[in-house]
Design a protein around this motif. Structure first.
Motif, PDB file in Angstrom:
ATOM      1  N   ASP A  18       0.823  -1.212   0.000  1.00  0.00           N
ATOM      2  CA  ASP A  18       0.000   0.000   0.000  1.00  0.00           C
ATOM      3  C   ASP A  18       0.857   1.263   0.000  1.00  0.00           C
TER       4      ASP A  18
ATOM      5  N   SER B  74       3.108   2.115  -1.883  1.00  0.00           N
ATOM      6  CA  SER B  74       3.412   2.586  -3.238  1.00  0.00           C
ATOM      7  C   SER B  74       2.162   3.002  -4.007  1.00  0.00           C
ATOM      8  N   SER B  75       1.066   3.209  -3.319  1.00  0.00           N
ATOM      9  CA  SER B  75      -0.207   3.468  -3.999  1.00  0.00           C
ATOM     10  C   SER B  75      -0.209   4.751  -4.836  1.00  0.00           C
ATOM     11  N   TYR B  76       0.690   5.685  -4.595  1.00  0.00           N
ATOM     12  CA  TYR B  76       0.727   6.929  -5.365  1.00  0.00           C
ATOM     13  C   TYR B  76       1.770   6.912  -6.476  1.00  0.00           C
ATOM     14  N   ILE B  77       2.446   5.797  -6.676  1.00  0.00           N
ATOM     15  CA  ILE B  77       3.454   5.704  -7.726  1.00  0.00           C
ATOM     16  C   ILE B  77       2.794   5.253  -9.017  1.00  0.00           C
ATOM     17  N   THR B  78       2.914   6.102 -10.051  1.00  0.00           N
ATOM     18  CA  THR B  78       2.384   5.753 -11.370  1.00  0.00           C
ATOM     19  C   THR B  78       3.331   6.276 -12.436  1.00  0.00           C
TER      20      THR B  78
END
Length: 57
Positions: A23, A25-29
């Motif tokens: 969770d 890394s939820s903002y990594i895109t």
């Protein structure tokens, strides 16, 4: 990972995959992540040290 003790690429890949599956890394895109066991960081650090030594002579 400490730059003084580079890790193996396999360990770094496993750690990166574990992070990306978490969770946290939820903002990594849409990014590239260099996983090389600290090789590039050590090369850059050694180059800076050489420049500093050359400047002090």
């Amino acid at each position: 990972m400490s730059l003084a003790q580079p890790g193996s690429v396999a360990v770094c890949i496993a750690s990166t995959v574990a992070f990306l599956c978490s969770d946290a890394s939820s903002y990594i895109t849409g990014t590239d992540i260099r996983v090389d066991g600290g090789t590039i960081a050590n090369i850059q650090r050694l180059a800076r040290l050489k420049q500093q030594e050359a400047g002090s002579n």
